[in-house]
Design a protein around this motif. Structure first.
Motif, PDB file in Angstrom:
ATOM      1  N   GLU A 109     -24.883  29.442 -32.873  1.00  0.00           N
ATOM      2  CA  GLU A 109     -23.648  29.856 -32.232  1.00  0.00           C
ATOM      3  C   GLU A 109     -23.739  29.562 -30.736  1.00  0.00           C
ATOM      4  O   GLU A 109     -24.600  30.112 -30.045  1.00  0.00           O
ATOM      5  CB  GLU A 109     -23.422  31.360 -32.461  1.00  0.00           C
ATOM      6  CG  GLU A 109     -21.962  31.673 -32.680  1.00  0.00           C
ATOM      7  CD  GLU A 109     -21.747  33.068 -33.232  1.00  0.00           C
ATOM      8  OE1 GLU A 109     -21.420  33.175 -34.431  1.00  0.00           O
ATOM      9  OE2 GLU A 109     -21.929  34.038 -32.489  1.00  0.00           O
ATOM     10  N   THR A 110     -22.854  28.698 -30.255  1.00  0.00           N
ATOM     11  CA  THR A 110     -22.937  28.271 -28.862  1.00  0.00           C
ATOM     12  C   THR A 110     -21.821  28.889 -28.047  1.00  0.00           C
ATOM     13  O   THR A 110     -20.688  29.003 -28.508  1.00  0.00           O
ATOM     14  CB  THR A 110     -22.825  26.733 -28.780  1.00  0.00           C
ATOM     15  OG1 THR A 110     -23.835  26.166 -29.615  1.00  0.00           O
ATOM     16  CG2 THR A 110     -22.994  26.239 -27.347  1.00  0.00           C
ATOM     17  N   ASN A 111     -22.154  29.323 -26.837  1.00  0.00           N
ATOM     18  CA  ASN A 111     -21.163  29.838 -25.913  1.00  0.00           C
ATOM     19  C   ASN A 111     -21.233  28.993 -24.629  1.00  0.00           C
ATOM     20  O   ASN A 111     -22.187  29.109 -23.865  1.00  0.00           O
ATOM     21  CB  ASN A 111     -21.467  31.318 -25.637  1.00  0.00           C
ATOM     22  CG  ASN A 111     -20.428  31.943 -24.725  1.00  0.00           C
ATOM     23  OD1 ASN A 111     -19.390  31.348 -24.449  1.00  0.00           O
ATOM     24  ND2 ASN A 111     -20.720  33.140 -24.243  1.00  0.00           N
ATOM     25  N   ARG A 112     -20.226  28.104 -24.460  1.00  0.00           N
ATOM     26  CA  ARG A 112     -20.242  27.204 -23.301  1.00  0.00           C
ATOM     27  C   ARG A 112     -19.495  27.887 -22.161  1.00  0.00           C
ATOM     28  O   ARG A 112     -18.289  27.741 -22.002  1.00  0.00           O
ATOM     29  CB  ARG A 112     -19.587  25.872 -23.661  1.00  0.00           C
ATOM     30  CG  ARG A 112     -19.759  24.789 -22.602  1.00  0.00           C
ATOM     31  CD  ARG A 112     -19.149  23.486 -23.083  1.00  0.00           C
ATOM     32  NE  ARG A 112     -17.735  23.649 -23.402  1.00  0.00           N
ATOM     33  CZ  ARG A 112     -16.751  22.933 -22.842  1.00  0.00           C
ATOM     34  NH1 ARG A 112     -17.024  21.986 -21.971  1.00  0.00           N
ATOM     35  NH2 ARG A 112     -15.499  23.137 -23.188  1.00  0.00           N
ATOM     36  N   LYS A 115     -17.843  25.365 -18.225  1.00  0.00           N
ATOM     37  CA  LYS A 115     -16.902  24.433 -18.861  1.00  0.00           C
ATOM     38  C   LYS A 115     -17.108  22.995 -18.389  1.00  0.00           C
ATOM     39  O   LYS A 115     -16.503  22.062 -18.922  1.00  0.00           O
ATOM     40  CB  LYS A 115     -15.451  24.859 -18.595  1.00  0.00           C
ATOM     41  CG  LYS A 115     -15.106  26.221 -19.194  1.00  0.00           C
ATOM     42  CD  LYS A 115     -15.213  26.217 -20.722  1.00  0.00           C
ATOM     43  CE  LYS A 115     -14.916  27.596 -21.302  1.00  0.00           C
ATOM     44  NZ  LYS A 115     -15.542  27.834 -22.598  1.00  0.00           N
ATOM     45  N   LYS A 120     -18.734  20.020 -26.072  1.00  0.00           N
ATOM     46  CA  LYS A 120     -18.089  21.291 -26.413  1.00  0.00           C
ATOM     47  C   LYS A 120     -18.959  22.125 -27.373  1.00  0.00           C
ATOM     48  O   LYS A 120     -19.778  21.581 -28.108  1.00  0.00           O
ATOM     49  CB  LYS A 120     -16.718  21.026 -27.022  1.00  0.00           C
ATOM     50  CG  LYS A 120     -15.758  20.477 -25.980  1.00  0.00           C
ATOM     51  CD  LYS A 120     -14.314  20.647 -26.409  1.00  0.00           C
ATOM     52  CE  LYS A 120     -13.415  20.364 -25.212  1.00  0.00           C
ATOM     53  NZ  LYS A 120     -12.181  19.675 -25.605  1.00  0.00           N
ATOM     54  N   SER A 121     -18.702  23.437 -27.365  1.00  0.00           N
ATOM     55  CA  SER A 121     -19.531  24.375 -28.144  1.00  0.00           C
ATOM     56  C   SER A 121     -19.734  23.972 -29.611  1.00  0.00           C
ATOM     57  O   SER A 121     -20.880  23.927 -30.079  1.00  0.00           O
ATOM     58  CB  SER A 121     -18.939  25.774 -28.106  1.00  0.00           C
ATOM     59  OG  SER A 121     -18.836  26.214 -26.804  1.00  0.00           O
ATOM     60  N   VAL A 124     -22.149  21.164 -29.884  1.00  0.00           N
ATOM     61  CA  VAL A 124     -23.534  21.558 -29.567  1.00  0.00           C
ATOM     62  C   VAL A 124     -24.133  22.274 -30.791  1.00  0.00           C
ATOM     63  O   VAL A 124     -25.239  21.946 -31.239  1.00  0.00           O
ATOM     64  CB  VAL A 124     -23.599  22.494 -28.329  1.00  0.00           C
ATOM     65  CG1 VAL A 124     -25.019  23.005 -28.109  1.00  0.00           C
ATOM     66  CG2 VAL A 124     -23.092  21.774 -27.079  1.00  0.00           C
ATOM     67  N   SER A 125     -23.374  23.204 -31.356  1.00  0.00           N
ATOM     68  CA  SER A 125     -23.867  23.953 -32.526  1.00  0.00           C
ATOM     69  C   SER A 125     -24.199  23.000 -33.674  1.00  0.00           C
ATOM     70  O   SER A 125     -25.235  23.134 -34.342  1.00  0.00           O
ATOM     71  CB  SER A 125     -22.821  24.957 -33.007  1.00  0.00           C
ATOM     72  OG  SER A 125     -22.585  25.928 -32.024  1.00  0.00           O
ATOM     73  N   TYR A 151     -28.625  31.661 -30.977  1.00  0.00           N
ATOM     74  CA  TYR A 151     -27.584  31.658 -29.948  1.00  0.00           C
ATOM     75  C   TYR A 151     -27.941  30.710 -28.819  1.00  0.00           C
ATOM     76  O   TYR A 151     -29.096  30.668 -28.380  1.00  0.00           O
ATOM     77  CB  TYR A 151     -27.422  33.064 -29.363  1.00  0.00           C
ATOM     78  CG  TYR A 151     -27.013  34.111 -30.372  1.00  0.00           C
ATOM     79  CD1 TYR A 151     -25.692  34.235 -30.785  1.00  0.00           C
ATOM     80  CD2 TYR A 151     -27.966  34.981 -30.912  1.00  0.00           C
ATOM     81  CE1 TYR A 151     -25.317  35.209 -31.705  1.00  0.00           C
ATOM     82  CE2 TYR A 151     -27.601  35.955 -31.835  1.00  0.00           C
ATOM     83  CZ  TYR A 151     -26.272  36.059 -32.221  1.00  0.00           C
ATOM     84  OH  TYR A 151     -25.916  37.013 -33.128  1.00  0.00           O
ATOM     85  N   ASP A 153     -26.476  29.918 -25.014  1.00  0.00           N
ATOM     86  CA  ASP A 153     -25.531  30.210 -23.923  1.00  0.00           C
ATOM     87  C   ASP A 153     -25.692  29.148 -22.856  1.00  0.00           C
ATOM     88  O   ASP A 153     -26.778  29.000 -22.282  1.00  0.00           O
ATOM     89  CB  ASP A 153     -25.831  31.580 -23.286  1.00  0.00           C
ATOM     90  CG  ASP A 153     -25.442  32.740 -24.189  1.00  0.00           C
ATOM     91  OD1 ASP A 153     -24.898  32.485 -25.292  1.00  0.00           O
ATOM     92  OD2 ASP A 153     -25.699  33.900 -23.794  1.00  0.00           O
ATOM     93  N   ILE A 154     -24.616  28.427 -22.560  1.00  0.00           N
ATOM     94  CA  ILE A 154     -24.699  27.367 -21.554  1.00  0.00           C
ATOM     95  C   ILE A 154     -24.075  27.861 -20.256  1.00  0.00           C
ATOM     96  O   ILE A 154     -22.867  28.103 -20.181  1.00  0.00           O
ATOM     97  CB  ILE A 154     -23.992  26.091 -22.048  1.00  0.00           C
ATOM     98  CG1 ILE A 154     -24.608  25.649 -23.392  1.00  0.00           C
ATOM     99  CG2 ILE A 154     -24.109  24.979 -21.004  1.00  0.00           C
ATOM    100  CD1 ILE A 154     -23.888  24.521 -24.071  1.00  0.00           C
TER     101      ILE A 154
END
Ligand code: ATP
Ligand code: MG
Length: 387
Positions: A109-112, A115, A120-121, A124-125, A151, A153-154
């Motif tokens: 689960e990616t959180n970009r 921005k 994009k998330s 990446v996932s 997880y 987080d970017i």
């Protein structure tokens, strides 16, 4: 790859313009609780707080998770913003986790947050999922109910982690004023203190005893309770007040069935007096509606009318079983059930009034020199600093 701890703040995130104030308070509480443990730096990055931890992470986590305002803590691997690095990191983090558990399925689960990061998330996932599948045998992807979340987080850096260790939530101590907890030796009042501290209240305590009718060991027990509580609240100043003479006087001059309610009004008045002198703005008790005769609506309102200060009763709607559950969780329970005498059991009426009327109680108090009795009790008050 560096190891850091990330801290999610929950409710503080809703604070809008005041957010900074709450975050800074939280950071200062975290620093206090880490006293004596090695860490390099604490910093904020877009909504979370990070600790550059050193040494025994578990020890640090165990302390930090008791700080109010923290929703969860995650041990993370921190890397530069680089896809090759990220591939290595997700595999390492996933492998580490799989060693200890029987994990068959996972999801990335990616959180970009940044921005500007070009990928994009979901992409990446997807890429990281593929890398994990290729490098670790026996795993498959499950997007609805995976055994393991990885997880990503970017932000300024990229953080990779799998665990969210629960904290207590709430608000940092010191962000919601000061309260004086009426601390008996029972199960309820320490829990009440804990719950108000969790809402950011700085807690002091007041204990009433009837020495020599109540033992010194009973007072030691209350100090032990305050000590356990101070793990969560930080140091506690505890005021100890002898109310034996007040109880004797009530016993001598007032109807037997009013003993409890009359004593409680004295306790409140004494507590309010000390609170006012120490810039404390609220009283806290462990009362729960209907639990005993002095905790009916009628009794509570007659108790309230003895003071002007607000009385916080965080247990008011909880059942005993729920209170005990919290007491066990915060580890005050075992001490609370030690069988020492409490001042309230002295002169305990056989049939206490359950629906006292204010006029009747005030009538009884006219037989007493209330001010003089309070002043006398305060003269022998002792103060203990509990850490
Ligand atoms: P607890 O388990 O906290 O002792 P309780 O169920 O025994 O509570 P009471 O004895 O009616 O109930 O007391 C209600 C509240 O009054 C307590 O939770 C506490 O806040 C306060 N209180 C009672 N006795 C004392 C005492 N000796 N010193 C300080 N506060 C007291
Ligand atoms: Mg009690």
């Amino acid at each position: 790859m560096d190891k850091v701890l990330s801290i999610s703040v929950g409710e503080i995130a809703l604070k809008g313009l005041n957010r900074r104030y709450f975050e800074d308070k939280l950071i200062s509480q975290i620093k206090k609780c880490l006293h004596g443990l090695p860490y390099k730096r604490i910093y904020k990055e877009q909504g979370k707080i990070y600790i550059e931890a050193e040494g025994d992470l578990e020890k640090i986590i165990n302390r930090v998770k008791k700080v109010f305002g923290i929703v969860h803590i995650s041990p993370c691997v921190r890397i530069e913003k680089n896809m090759e690095e990220l591939k290595k990191a997700v595999v390492e983090v996933a492998k580490d986790k799989i060693k200890e558990n029987s994990i068959k399925t996972f999801k990335v689960e990616t959180n970009r947050v940044d921005k500007k990061f070009p990928i994009k998330s979901p992409e990446v996932s997807r890429q990281m999922g593929a890398v994990i599948l290729k490098n670790i045998e026996g795993l498959s992807v499950d997007v609805s109910k995976p055994d393991l979340y990885v997880y990503v987080d970017i932000k300024e850096y990229i953080y990779v982690y799998t665990d969210k260790i629960k904290g207590y939530g709430g608000l940092p101590i010191g962000t919601n004023g000061k309260g004086l907890l009426l601390l008996s030796g029972g199960i309820d009042s320490p829990v009440a203190g804990f719950l108000m501290a969790k809402r950011g209240v700085e807690v002091s305590a007041m204990h009433f005893h009837s020495y020599p009718f109540t033992s010194e060991r009973a007072e030691e027990k209350v100090k032990s309770l305050a000590k356990i509580l101070s793990i969560y609240t930080g140091k506690i100043r505890m005021y100890s007040v002898n109310i034996l003479d007040i109880q004797k006087e009530i016993n001598k001059k007032c109807p037997e069935d009013q003993m409890t309610i009359l004593s409680r009004r004295f306790m409140m008045r004494i507590a309010e007096r000390v609170a006012n002198e120490n810039n404390i703005n609220a009283l806290i008790t462990g009362e729960s509606l209907g639990q005993v005769a002095s905790q009916t609506i009628e009794s509570l309102s007659v108790t309230n009318s003895s003071v002007n200060m607000p009385i916080f009763r965080p247990l008011i709607g909880l059942d005993k079983t729920q209170i005990i559950e919290i007491a066990k969780d915060i580890e005050t329970y075992e001490t609370s059930i030690l069988p020492y005498d409490d001042c309230c059991t002295l002169f305990l009426p056989k049939h206490p009034v359950t629906k006292p009327k204010l006029e009747v109680i005030e009538e009884s108090e006219r037989n007493l020199d209330v001010e003089e009795l309070i002043n006398k009790a305060l003269e022998t008050m002792t103060i203990h600093e509990i850490e």
